[in-house]
Design an enzyme around this catalytic site. Structure first.
Site, PDB file in Angstrom:
ATOM      1  N   ASP A   1     -82.441   5.655  -2.181  1.00  0.00           N
ATOM      2  CA  ASP A   1     -82.877   4.740  -1.128  1.00  0.00           C
ATOM      3  C   ASP A   1     -82.238   5.120   0.210  1.00  0.00           C
ATOM      4  OD1 ASP A   1     -84.260   2.137  -0.612  1.00  0.00           O
ATOM      5  OD2 ASP A   1     -82.255   1.548   0.035  1.00  0.00           O
TER       6      ASP A   1
ATOM      7  N   GLU B   1     -85.733   9.263  -0.502  1.00  0.00           N
ATOM      8  CA  GLU B   1     -86.521   8.425   0.406  1.00  0.00           C
ATOM      9  C   GLU B   1     -85.947   8.704   1.798  1.00  0.00           C
ATOM     10  OE1 GLU B   1     -87.619   4.049   2.060  1.00  0.00           O
ATOM     11  OE2 GLU B   1     -85.598   4.608   1.535  1.00  0.00           O
TER      12      GLU B   1
END
Ligand code: GLC
Length: 555
Positions: free
Chosen positions: A224, A283
């Site tokens: 993330d 990401e």
């Protein structure tokens, strides 16, 4: 059977010991756990629910699943605010459910990727509680980014950074003695304080968390905000007024700093020390395809989401140039490209592509385009059902922090997170086992026709299209190995390309139907009315339609 890591049922490569590099061509299905399947009927999806749907996923034909965070969390940001990285939140189940899910998935040949959230913790994390309880300058504060404010009395935030969710990226703490004190950085919600990646203790902790999940058998991590952990030296002002550009191309002192790559080199060493080809997926919102490719150097991560592709409109010329740039830049570092159309942060692509009939038609064509491109493909849950964005959620149902942080001007991302319709004529559409349960976000009544049960035996449904395309993709070797070569000219309204000598894909972006001459058999068409076409001689490809051919004598 366990190995030296205590791992059970590892999926390894072929018997000759050669690596499969499965991730280069894998189709990876994103499960937003909260909204996938609810086994205990509390209205919130859970790990047992996912476990019960593994046969559905195996039949769909995907290679792996990526599970969004299911760790202990106050759920301010759908679980991207983690309070304990080694425990499952009770609303999703427990660690035994996670282990059972990994084992069951592996038995079906499905790999499991989990999310890791290293940029920030929850403010409920033990470390943050310790940080605010400790005095300025103490080691407990060094795990986060706490700074004195500016101005007399330190009442002005340390710099001009803004939160991605709106408002300033700094919040002032109340010191243990009750006075207003230092400020802490949070690129997202105030309840998501950013960690200090200059601190070796933070590195050691996350390396240990990686090992914890690798030991349990996960096949990799989706990282993330992978471009956010390292901030520019001295936390300088951006000097810009329009920063809320997570998805933008601006160069910002808190994103895509060169220092992040050191972290991934160490993480790659950890991944490679485990059997079975464990992977890291970034990401990372990098400004361009070249900067993104830095994350994919051979000693860093395996894949990165292709957000430049997601952001491209339904246009042959624009998609062609992003496809070329993606293949070229990833190829330069020997990495696969990825193709993604939707995820839990973006409006669903049926809606982005025009909504209604047109949007669905284009989404069907886009599926055949994606699945014919070289590399790995991500499928977001419900995309295979043609779900549109839900744009009429009632205000009181909205849970995304963006809604409140924007002063209720941005409705946020809940419209793509509405629970999946599995069966039945009314909510909860089989999402919760108990028909009287209320899903955490209301499902529209109009979704009855989009449920899995409504589509699964209908050969013209988008679900059948995904299944057929995934089956063919698995069968056709050239879709794994052969490079792409264009047949269409740049600027044409049709994208037409080959993979190897015997496979051709064409997508007509419209507005007009186009005559194409391909000598071969039609394997699949996004418009079900064209599927039975024998394919000998010329074919009229309608607007917003894609077709795959088995070529017999060259295109
Ligand atoms: C990522 C996640 C998003 C989350 C944010 C903060 O962008 O995909 O859902 O809100 O990080 O963790």
């Amino acid at each position: 059977m366990t190995d030296q890591h205590g791992t059970t049922a590892v999926l390894t490569g072929p018997a000759n010991g050669m690596p499969t590099q499965w991730w280069r061509t894998a189709v990876i299905y994103q499960i937003y756990v909260r909204s996938f399947a609810d086994a205990d009927s509390d209205g919130i999806g859970d790990l047992a629910g996912v476990r019960g749907k593994l046969d559905y996923l195996a039949e769909l034909g995907v290679d792996a699943v990526w599970l969004t965070p299911f760790y202990v969390s106050p759920m301010v940001d759908g679980g991207y605010d983690v309070a304990d990285y080694r425990a499952v939140d009770p609303i999703f189940g427990d660690l035994d459910d996670a282990k059972g899910l990994i084992g069951d998935a592996h038995e079906r040949g499905l790999r499991v990727i989990v999310d890791i959230v290293p940029n920030h913790t929850s403010s409920a994390h033990r470390w943050f509680r310790e940080a605010v309880a400790a005095p300025a300058g103490s080691p407990a504060r060094e795990r986060y980014l706490l700074r004195d404010g500016k101005g007399g009395g330190g009442g002005v935030a340390p710099n001009d950074w803004e939160s991605v969710f709106g408002g300033p990226a700094w919040t002032r703490v109340t010191e243990p003695d009750g006075t207003a004190g230092q400020w802490y950085l949070h690129l997202f919600d105030p309840e998501q304080p950013d960690l200090n990646w200059e601190n070796p203790e933070v590195h050691a902790e996350f390396e240990d968390i990686l090992r914890f999940w690798l030991d349990l058998g996960v096949d990799g991590f989706r990282i993330d905000v992978a471009h956010g952990m390292v901030k520019a030296e001295g936390l300088p002002d951006t000097g810009t007024i329009d920063q809320i550009a997570l998805l933008g191309s601006a160069e910002l002192p808190y994103f895509d700093q060169d220092g992040v790559h050191e972290i991934y080199r160490r993480w790659r060493g950890i991944l490679d020390s485990y059997p079975g080809e464990r992977i890291g997926v970034a990401e990372a919102w990098a400004p361009d395809a070249d900067r993104l490719a830095h994350y994919l150097r051979p000693d860093e991560l395996h894949q990165a989401f292709n957000f430049h592709y997601v952001q491209t409109d339904w246009s042959a010329a624009d998609l062609r140039s992003v496809i070329d740039a993606s293949l070229e830049s990833a190829g330069r570092v020997g990495a696969p490209s990825t193709w993604v159309l939707s995820n839990h942060d973006l409006a669903r692509h049926v809606t982005r592509y025009g909504d209604g009939e047109v949007g669905l038609r284009r989404a069907r064509a886009a599926a055949l385009l994606n699945l014919a491109l070289p590399g790995s493909v991500y499928v977001y849950q419900g995309e295979e059902l043609g779900l549109p964005e839900v744009t009429d959620l009632p205000d009181e149902a909205i849970a995304d922090p963006r809604w409140e942080r924007s002063g209720r001007t941005e409705r946020g991302r809940d419209g793509c997170r509405v629970p999946i319709p599995w069966s039945g004529e009314s909510a909860p559409f089989g999402f919760s086992t108990d028909a009287s349960a209320s899903p955490w976000l209301p499902q529209p009544d109009r979704w009855a026709g989009l449920s899995v049960a409504a589509q699964q035996d209908d050969p013209s449904s988008i679900l059948s299209l995904y299944r057929d395309a995934l089956r063919l993709r698995a069968e056709l070797d050239e879709l794994k190995t052969a490079p792409l070569h264009w047949f269409s000219e740049p600027g044409a309204q049709v994208l037409m390309f080959g993979r190897g000598d015997r496979f051709t894909c064409a997508v007509n972006f419209g507005p007009d139907p186009v005559e194409l001459d391909v000598t071969g058999d039609v394997l699949l068409a996004s418009d079900p009315r064209l599927r039975s076409h024998g394919g000998r001689g010329s074919v009229t490809l309608p607007a917003d339609t894609a077709m795959w051919w088995r070529v017999t004598e060259g295109a």
